[in-house]
Write a protein that holds these residues in place. Sequence first.
Motif, PDB file in Angstrom:
ATOM      1  N   VAL A  83      11.870  49.053 -53.547  1.00 15.24           N
ATOM      2  CA  VAL A  83      11.999  48.830 -52.108  1.00 15.24           C
ATOM      3  C   VAL A  83      13.179  49.621 -51.567  1.00 15.24           C
ATOM      4  CG1 VAL A  83      10.933  46.539 -51.990  1.00 15.24           C
ATOM      5  CG2 VAL A  83      13.374  46.732 -52.474  1.00 15.24           C
ATOM      6  N   SER A  84      13.063  49.956 -50.308  1.00 10.16           N
ATOM      7  CA  SER A  84      14.151  50.586 -49.582  1.00 10.16           C
ATOM      8  C   SER A  84      14.737  49.533 -48.648  1.00 10.16           C
ATOM      9  CB  SER A  84      13.626  51.776 -48.778  1.00 10.16           C
ATOM     10  OG  SER A  84      14.656  52.348 -48.005  1.00 10.16           O
ATOM     11  N   VAL A  85      16.045  49.455 -48.612  1.00  6.90           N
ATOM     12  CA  VAL A  85      16.753  48.554 -47.701  1.00  6.90           C
ATOM     13  C   VAL A  85      17.231  49.431 -46.548  1.00  6.90           C
ATOM     14  CG1 VAL A  85      18.717  47.002 -47.433  1.00  6.90           C
ATOM     15  CG2 VAL A  85      17.407  47.003 -49.578  1.00  6.90           C
ATOM     16  N   ASP A  86      16.599  49.259 -45.385  1.00  8.44           N
ATOM     17  CA  ASP A  86      16.839  50.128 -44.235  1.00  8.44           C
ATOM     18  C   ASP A  86      17.673  49.421 -43.167  1.00  8.44           C
ATOM     19  OD1 ASP A  86      15.127  51.817 -45.629  1.00  8.44           O
ATOM     20  OD2 ASP A  86      13.416  51.442 -44.318  1.00  8.44           O
ATOM     21  N   PHE A  87      18.545  50.174 -42.517  1.00 11.75           N
ATOM     22  CA  PHE A  87      19.402  49.648 -41.455  1.00 11.75           C
ATOM     23  C   PHE A  87      18.570  49.256 -40.243  1.00 11.75           C
ATOM     24  CE2 PHE A  87      21.909  50.290 -37.583  1.00 11.75           C
ATOM     25  CZ  PHE A  87      23.006  49.482 -37.840  1.00 11.75           C
ATOM     26  N   HIS A  88      18.896  48.085 -39.662  1.00 14.90           N
ATOM     27  CA  HIS A  88      18.304  47.693 -38.387  1.00 14.90           C
ATOM     28  C   HIS A  88      19.407  47.551 -37.335  1.00 14.90           C
ATOM     29  CE1 HIS A  88      15.482  46.245 -35.506  1.00 14.90           C
ATOM     30  NE2 HIS A  88      16.173  45.134 -35.356  1.00 14.90           N
ATOM     31  N   THR A  89      20.343  46.629 -37.561  1.00 10.89           N
ATOM     32  CA  THR A  89      21.501  46.475 -36.680  1.00 10.89           C
ATOM     33  C   THR A  89      22.641  45.869 -37.495  1.00 10.89           C
ATOM     34  OG1 THR A  89      20.979  44.196 -36.011  1.00 10.89           O
ATOM     35  CG2 THR A  89      20.105  45.958 -34.612  1.00 10.89           C
ATOM     36  N   TYR A  90      23.787  45.777 -36.885  1.00 13.29           N
ATOM     37  CA  TYR A  90      24.869  44.999 -37.466  1.00 13.29           C
ATOM     38  C   TYR A  90      24.591  43.536 -37.127  1.00 13.29           C
ATOM     39  CZ  TYR A  90      27.342  49.210 -38.668  1.00 13.29           C
ATOM     40  OH  TYR A  90      27.677  50.409 -39.238  1.00 13.29           O
ATOM     41  N   GLY A  91      25.333  42.631 -37.732  1.00 14.70           N
ATOM     42  CA  GLY A  91      25.117  41.205 -37.542  1.00 14.70           C
ATOM     43  C   GLY A  91      25.208  40.743 -36.105  1.00 14.70           C
ATOM     44  N   ASP A  92      25.969  41.457 -35.288  1.00 13.93           N
ATOM     45  CA  ASP A  92      26.123  41.083 -33.870  1.00 13.93           C
ATOM     46  C   ASP A  92      25.028  41.682 -32.987  1.00 13.93           C
ATOM     47  OD1 ASP A  92      26.840  43.759 -33.773  1.00 13.93           O
ATOM     48  OD2 ASP A  92      28.901  43.393 -33.114  1.00 13.93           O
ATOM     49  N   GLY A  93      24.049  42.357 -33.609  1.00 15.92           N
ATOM     50  CA  GLY A  93      22.938  42.927 -32.849  1.00 15.92           C
ATOM     51  C   GLY A  93      23.184  44.332 -32.333  1.00 15.92           C
ATOM     52  N   ARG A  94      24.380  44.853 -32.535  1.00 16.44           N
ATOM     53  CA  ARG A  94      24.700  46.197 -32.049  1.00 16.44           C
ATOM     54  C   ARG A  94      24.378  47.238 -33.114  1.00 16.44           C
ATOM     55  NH1 ARG A  94      30.347  46.481 -29.334  1.00 16.44           N
ATOM     56  NH2 ARG A  94      30.898  46.933 -31.472  1.00 16.44           N
ATOM     57  N   ILE A  95      24.326  48.501 -32.723  1.00 17.53           N
ATOM     58  CA  ILE A  95      24.077  49.580 -33.681  1.00 17.53           C
ATOM     59  C   ILE A  95      25.347  50.361 -33.988  1.00 17.53           C
ATOM     60  CG2 ILE A  95      21.624  49.786 -33.144  1.00 17.53           C
ATOM     61  CD1 ILE A  95      22.332  52.303 -31.492  1.00 17.53           C
ATOM     62  N   VAL A  96      26.471  49.848 -33.502  1.00 21.99           N
ATOM     63  CA  VAL A  96      27.776  50.424 -33.834  1.00 21.99           C
ATOM     64  C   VAL A  96      28.579  49.363 -34.571  1.00 21.99           C
ATOM     65  CG1 VAL A  96      27.809  52.070 -31.911  1.00 21.99           C
ATOM     66  CG2 VAL A  96      28.782  49.781 -31.598  1.00 21.99           C
ATOM     67  N   ASN A  97      29.496  49.805 -35.429  1.00 23.38           N
ATOM     68  CA  ASN A  97      30.301  48.847 -36.198  1.00 23.38           C
ATOM     69  C   ASN A  97      31.403  48.237 -35.330  1.00 23.38           C
ATOM     70  OD1 ASN A  97      32.371  50.776 -36.101  1.00 23.38           O
ATOM     71  ND2 ASN A  97      32.113  51.391 -38.229  1.00 23.38           N
ATOM     72  N   ALA A  98      32.263  47.441 -35.944  1.00 21.92           N
ATOM     73  CA  ALA A  98      33.329  46.748 -35.210  1.00 21.92           C
ATOM     74  C   ALA A  98      34.292  47.701 -34.520  1.00 21.92           C
ATOM     75  CB  ALA A  98      34.096  45.842 -36.171  1.00 21.92           C
ATOM     76  N   TYR A  99      34.329  48.954 -34.972  1.00 24.63           N
ATOM     77  CA  TYR A  99      35.227  49.959 -34.390  1.00 24.63           C
ATOM     78  C   TYR A  99      34.526  50.830 -33.348  1.00 24.63           C
ATOM     79  CZ  TYR A  99      37.691  48.405 -38.492  1.00 24.63           C
ATOM     80  OH  TYR A  99      38.278  47.612 -39.436  1.00 24.63           O
ATOM     81  N   GLY A 100      33.247  50.501 -33.051  1.00 23.54           N
ATOM     82  CA  GLY A 100      32.490  51.263 -32.069  1.00 23.54           C
ATOM     83  C   GLY A 100      31.900  52.546 -32.619  1.00 23.54           C
ATOM     84  N   THR A 101      31.854  52.682 -33.926  1.00 26.31           N
ATOM     85  CA  THR A 101      31.334  53.897 -34.558  1.00 26.31           C
ATOM     86  C   THR A 101      29.907  53.688 -35.038  1.00 26.31           C
ATOM     87  OG1 THR A 101      33.566  54.423 -35.323  1.00 26.31           O
ATOM     88  CG2 THR A 101      31.742  55.580 -36.393  1.00 26.31           C
ATOM     89  N   LYS A 102      29.035  54.623 -34.692  1.00 25.68           N
ATOM     90  CA  LYS A 102      27.648  54.566 -35.141  1.00 25.68           C
ATOM     91  C   LYS A 102      27.551  55.298 -36.486  1.00 25.68           C
ATOM     92  CE  LYS A 102      22.968  55.676 -33.651  1.00 25.68           C
ATOM     93  NZ  LYS A 102      22.192  56.304 -32.572  1.00 25.68           N
ATOM     94  N   LEU A 103      27.369  54.534 -37.556  1.00 28.26           N
ATOM     95  CA  LEU A 103      27.292  55.126 -38.891  1.00 28.26           C
ATOM     96  C   LEU A 103      25.860  55.398 -39.329  1.00 28.26           C
ATOM     97  CD1 LEU A 103      29.932  52.898 -40.719  1.00 28.26           C
ATOM     98  CD2 LEU A 103      30.217  55.232 -39.854  1.00 28.26           C
ATOM     99  N   TYR A 104      24.905  54.588 -38.836  1.00 27.22           N
ATOM    100  CA  TYR A 104      23.519  54.677 -39.304  1.00 27.22           C
ATOM    101  C   TYR A 104      22.560  54.675 -38.127  1.00 27.22           C
ATOM    102  CZ  TYR A 104      26.200  52.424 -43.026  1.00 27.22           C
ATOM    103  OH  TYR A 104      27.168  52.084 -43.930  1.00 27.22           O
ATOM    104  N   GLU A 105      21.481  55.392 -38.271  1.00 19.99           N
ATOM    105  CA  GLU A 105      20.384  55.338 -37.314  1.00 19.99           C
ATOM    106  C   GLU A 105      19.520  54.130 -37.669  1.00 19.99           C
ATOM    107  OE1 GLU A 105      19.851  57.333 -34.682  1.00 19.99           O
ATOM    108  OE2 GLU A 105      21.644  58.496 -35.175  1.00 19.99           O
ATOM    109  N   ILE A 106      18.856  53.544 -36.693  1.00 20.92           N
ATOM    110  CA  ILE A 106      17.915  52.457 -36.981  1.00 20.92           C
ATOM    111  C   ILE A 106      16.825  53.020 -37.891  1.00 20.92           C
ATOM    112  CG2 ILE A 106      16.165  50.918 -35.989  1.00 20.92           C
ATOM    113  CD1 ILE A 106      17.956  50.693 -33.519  1.00 20.92           C
TER     114      ILE A 106
END
Length: 144
Positions: A83-106
């Motif tokens: 299986v592949s574990v694919d990014f959807h969102t961070y736990g808060d529902g955003r697509i940027v991390n706690a520092y406002g940086t987008k590390l992964y595409e959905i």
Amino acid sequence: MAVPACLFAMSAAFATPASAPSWAGTYTFAHDAGRTTGGSAIVVVYRLDIVPGRGNRDCLLRIEGFQTNETIVCKLRGDARSVSVDFHTYGDGRIVNAYGTKLYEIGAPLFSLERSGALLTRWQALAPEGVGAGTSAVAFQRQR
């Protein structure tokens, strides 16, 4: 009454593979990256909870430890063997991390798991400190 073909295609796109339930459970991995100059342990624990059939929320990845506290909502894709574990969102529902940086595409594959005797992890968009993307190793272990 005939059902339009597009409805069949849509239902197939949202269906969970029949073999996905075989991955249900909790998997953990503790990455030991050595010690800081001051002697503190650099350990980060990855906890992957898989509950197939929940749409884009098949799994939850918690990463905690040395200077790290992150939750990622992920999507599972694959079959009984891998299986592949694919990014959807961070736990808060955003697509940027706690520092406002987008590390992964959905939809970006974070890592994959493969059953080949042992449980093999292939790191992709997400890799522990000092481990290169594309590296494969026995890492995650099923807990329950």
